[in-house]
Scaffold this motif. Structure first.
Motif, PDB file in Angstrom:
ATOM      1  N   ASP A 188       0.833  -1.204   0.000  1.00 21.87           N
ATOM      2  CA  ASP A 188       0.000   0.000   0.000  1.00 21.87           C
ATOM      3  C   ASP A 188       0.871   1.260   0.000  1.00 21.87           C
ATOM      4  O   ASP A 188       0.586   2.242  -0.700  1.00 21.87           O
ATOM      5  N   HIS A 189       1.924   1.224   0.812  1.00 13.89           N
ATOM      6  CA  HIS A 189       2.828   2.369   0.907  1.00 13.89           C
ATOM      7  C   HIS A 189       3.532   2.615  -0.419  1.00 13.89           C
ATOM      8  O   HIS A 189       3.585   3.759  -0.912  1.00 13.89           O
ATOM      9  N   VAL A 190       4.042   1.556  -1.034  1.00  8.83           N
ATOM     10  CA  VAL A 190       4.728   1.679  -2.320  1.00  8.83           C
ATOM     11  C   VAL A 190       3.745   2.138  -3.405  1.00  8.83           C
ATOM     12  O   VAL A 190       4.099   2.936  -4.284  1.00  8.83           O
ATOM     13  N   GLY A 191       2.510   1.668  -3.319  1.00  8.32           N
ATOM     14  CA  GLY A 191       1.492   2.083  -4.284  1.00  8.32           C
ATOM     15  C   GLY A 191       1.213   3.573  -4.217  1.00  8.32           C
ATOM     16  O   GLY A 191       1.066   4.238  -5.250  1.00  8.32           O
ATOM     17  N   ALA A 192       1.147   4.115  -2.999  1.00  4.23           N
ATOM     18  CA  ALA A 192       0.934   5.555  -2.834  1.00  4.23           C
ATOM     19  C   ALA A 192       2.116   6.337  -3.399  1.00  4.23           C
ATOM     20  O   ALA A 192       1.937   7.383  -4.044  1.00  4.23           O
ATOM     21  N   LEU A 193       3.319   5.832  -3.182  1.00  2.00           N
ATOM     22  CA  LEU A 193       4.509   6.484  -3.729  1.00  2.00           C
ATOM     23  C   LEU A 193       4.503   6.451  -5.254  1.00  2.00           C
ATOM     24  O   LEU A 193       4.851   7.437  -5.913  1.00  2.00           O
ATOM     25  N   ALA A 194       4.099   5.306  -5.822  1.00  2.00           N
ATOM     26  CA  ALA A 194       4.111   5.143  -7.278  1.00  2.00           C
ATOM     27  C   ALA A 194       3.138   6.104  -7.962  1.00  2.00           C
ATOM     28  O   ALA A 194       3.364   6.519  -9.107  1.00  2.00           O
ATOM     29  N   LYS A 195       2.064   6.460  -7.277  1.00  2.00           N
ATOM     30  CA  LYS A 195       1.109   7.413  -7.853  1.00  2.00           C
ATOM     31  C   LYS A 195       1.719   8.807  -7.953  1.00  2.00           C
ATOM     32  O   LYS A 195       1.374   9.585  -8.843  1.00  2.00           O
ATOM     33  N   ALA A 196       2.629   9.112  -7.027  1.00  2.58           N
ATOM     34  CA  ALA A 196       3.235  10.451  -6.998  1.00  2.58           C
ATOM     35  C   ALA A 196       4.552  10.534  -7.755  1.00  2.58           C
ATOM     36  O   ALA A 196       4.880  11.571  -8.336  1.00  2.58           O
ATOM     37  N   PHE A 197       5.315   9.422  -7.750  1.00  2.00           N
ATOM     38  CA  PHE A 197       6.661   9.452  -8.332  1.00  2.00           C
ATOM     39  C   PHE A 197       6.886   8.228  -9.215  1.00  2.00           C
ATOM     40  O   PHE A 197       6.876   7.107  -8.723  1.00  2.00           O
ATOM     41  N   GLN A 198       7.068   8.465 -10.509  1.00  2.00           N
ATOM     42  CA  GLN A 198       7.340   7.386 -11.455  1.00  2.00           C
ATOM     43  C   GLN A 198       8.567   7.732 -12.282  1.00  2.00           C
ATOM     44  O   GLN A 198       8.863   8.907 -12.512  1.00  2.00           O
ATOM     45  N   LEU A 199       9.271   6.702 -12.746  1.00  2.00           N
ATOM     46  CA  LEU A 199      10.494   6.913 -13.515  1.00  2.00           C
ATOM     47  C   LEU A 199      10.195   7.749 -14.755  1.00  2.00           C
ATOM     48  O   LEU A 199       9.356   7.398 -15.567  1.00  2.00           O
ATOM     49  N   ARG A 200      10.935   8.852 -14.886  1.00  2.00           N
ATOM     50  CA  ARG A 200      10.745   9.763 -16.016  1.00  2.00           C
ATOM     51  C   ARG A 200      11.927   9.733 -16.982  1.00  2.00           C
ATOM     52  O   ARG A 200      11.775  10.013 -18.170  1.00  2.00           O
TER      53      ARG A 200
ATOM     54  N   ASN B 105      13.065   1.575  -5.592  1.00  2.91           N
ATOM     55  CA  ASN B 105      13.463   0.161  -5.544  1.00  2.91           C
ATOM     56  C   ASN B 105      13.216  -0.576  -6.850  1.00  2.91           C
ATOM     57  O   ASN B 105      14.085  -1.280  -7.351  1.00  2.91           O
ATOM     58  N   GLU B 106      12.043  -0.426  -7.411  1.00  2.00           N
ATOM     59  CA  GLU B 106      11.668  -1.206  -8.599  1.00  2.00           C
ATOM     60  C   GLU B 106      12.611  -0.928  -9.777  1.00  2.00           C
ATOM     61  O   GLU B 106      12.993  -1.841 -10.507  1.00  2.00           O
ATOM     62  N   ASP B 107      12.986   0.338  -9.949  1.00  2.00           N
ATOM     63  CA  ASP B 107      13.841   0.718 -11.079  1.00  2.00           C
ATOM     64  C   ASP B 107      15.297   0.888 -10.684  1.00  2.00           C
ATOM     65  O   ASP B 107      16.137   1.162 -11.550  1.00  2.00           O
ATOM     66  N   ASN B 108      15.606   0.725  -9.392  1.00  2.00           N
ATOM     67  CA  ASN B 108      16.963   0.905  -8.876  1.00  2.00           C
ATOM     68  C   ASN B 108      17.582   2.184  -9.443  1.00  2.00           C
ATOM     69  O   ASN B 108      18.656   2.170 -10.069  1.00  2.00           O
ATOM     70  N   CYS B 109      16.902   3.294  -9.221  1.00  2.00           N
ATOM     71  CA  CYS B 109      17.319   4.567  -9.787  1.00  2.00           C
ATOM     72  C   CYS B 109      17.563   5.580  -8.679  1.00  2.00           C
ATOM     73  O   CYS B 109      17.306   5.309  -7.504  1.00  2.00           O
ATOM     74  N   ALA B 110      18.057   6.739  -9.062  1.00  2.00           N
ATOM     75  CA  ALA B 110      18.148   7.857  -8.124  1.00  2.00           C
ATOM     76  C   ALA B 110      16.788   8.532  -8.055  1.00  2.00           C
ATOM     77  O   ALA B 110      16.011   8.498  -9.019  1.00  2.00           O
ATOM     78  N   PHE B 111      16.496   9.160  -6.921  1.00  2.00           N
ATOM     79  CA  PHE B 111      15.184   9.792  -6.798  1.00  2.00           C
ATOM     80  C   PHE B 111      14.990  10.877  -7.851  1.00  2.00           C
ATOM     81  O   PHE B 111      13.877  11.057  -8.362  1.00  2.00           O
ATOM     82  N   VAL B 112      16.050  11.591  -8.179  1.00  2.00           N
ATOM     83  CA  VAL B 112      15.932  12.654  -9.183  1.00  2.00           C
ATOM     84  C   VAL B 112      15.376  12.104 -10.493  1.00  2.00           C
ATOM     85  O   VAL B 112      14.628  12.795 -11.201  1.00  2.00           O
ATOM     86  N   GLU B 113      15.693  10.859 -10.820  1.00  2.78           N
ATOM     87  CA  GLU B 113      15.215  10.262 -12.065  1.00  2.78           C
ATOM     88  C   GLU B 113      13.703  10.016 -12.050  1.00  2.78           C
ATOM     89  O   GLU B 113      13.119   9.723 -13.096  1.00  2.78           O
ATOM     90  N   LEU B 114      13.088  10.165 -10.893  1.00  3.37           N
ATOM     91  CA  LEU B 114      11.628  10.043 -10.787  1.00  3.37           C
ATOM     92  C   LEU B 114      10.922  11.379 -10.989  1.00  3.37           C
ATOM     93  O   LEU B 114       9.712  11.406 -11.210  1.00  3.37           O
TER      94      LEU B 114
END
Length: 226
Positions: free
Chosen positions: A89-101, A160-169
């Motif tokens: 649920d927590h990751v789902g809420a994050l995914a709605k706000a921040f996705q790999l761009r 976690n899912e994309d193993n990226c830096a937050f800036v990349e989101l």
């Protein structure tokens, strides 16, 4: 020549991911051994749930990127004190706000803007009442939310899912920084954002808050590789 350089970079990233997956597998084995060596009456319900998740991953023997992300997820569940449902649920809420761009290969090009910082603070302020300090167990609020907690509750789960830096989101492309910021992980995030805002007002009276980017290690590094 550029294609060759990109191919080399992709190969290096793949090798790094494989090494990380193997290390995650070893860590998983160690945690399983530690749990299995304890008397049953000393294992909490949360630890039992973690053990089940660990055994599932061990049985799969998955060393792919997806397997590594699942193993990291188990570690985060353990750190945050969440079961699988609450964590999803927590990751789902994050995914709605921040996705790999985008993907930004060089860390030195991963600056973050004030507008993007304010998005981080806004999300954290809205959700942090449900978070517990991962070190003390105390309830978190906007007044006490520091970079340790933002990293544990927001940065690491969202990347976690994309193993990226937050800036990349939050960035659409490279954001070479104009300024470098050194911060303490125990510093309050709200105060940090306020300082950045004051810096812009003082150094340059901007109406567009996306003009300057700041290099901040918490958001520029790929935290799962640190």
């Amino acid at each position: 020549e550029r294609e060759l350089e990109e191919s080399r970079a992709q190969a290096a990233e793949a090798l790094s991911a494989l090494k990380e997956a193997k290390q995650a597998q070893r860590d998983l084995e160690k945690r399983l051994l530690a749990l299995e060596s304890r008397p049953p009456q000393e294992i909490t319900a949360h630890q039992k749930a973690l053990r089940v998740a660990m055994l599932k991953m061990k049985a799969m023997g998955d060393l792919s990127g997806a397997g590594a992300s699942r193993q990291r997820a188990v570690s985060m569940m353990e750190e945050l004190g969440l079961d699988e449902v609450a964590f999803d649920d927590h990751v789902g809420a994050l995914a709605k706000a921040f996705q790999l761009r985008c993907r930004i290969r060089l860390p030195e090009h991963r600056g973050i803007t004030l507008q993007q910082l304010e998005c981080v603070e806004g999300f954290a302020r809205q959700h942090c009442q449900a978070w517990l300090d991962t070190r003390s167990g105390a309830k978190v609020s906007a007044d006490t939310l520091d970079f340790y907690q933002v990293n544990a509750w927001l940065i690491k789960p969202s990347t976690n899912e994309d193993n990226c830096a937050f800036v990349e989101l939050v960035a659409e492309a490279e954001q070479p920084p104009t300024w470098f910021c050194s911060h303490w992980w125990g510093g309050i995030v709200r105060d940090f954002t306020t300082c950045i805002c004051l810096h812009q007002r003082t150094r340059k009276r901007l109406t567009d808050r996306t003009v300057w980017a700041y290099w901040v290690c918490a958001f520029a590094h790929r935290q799962h590789d640190v």
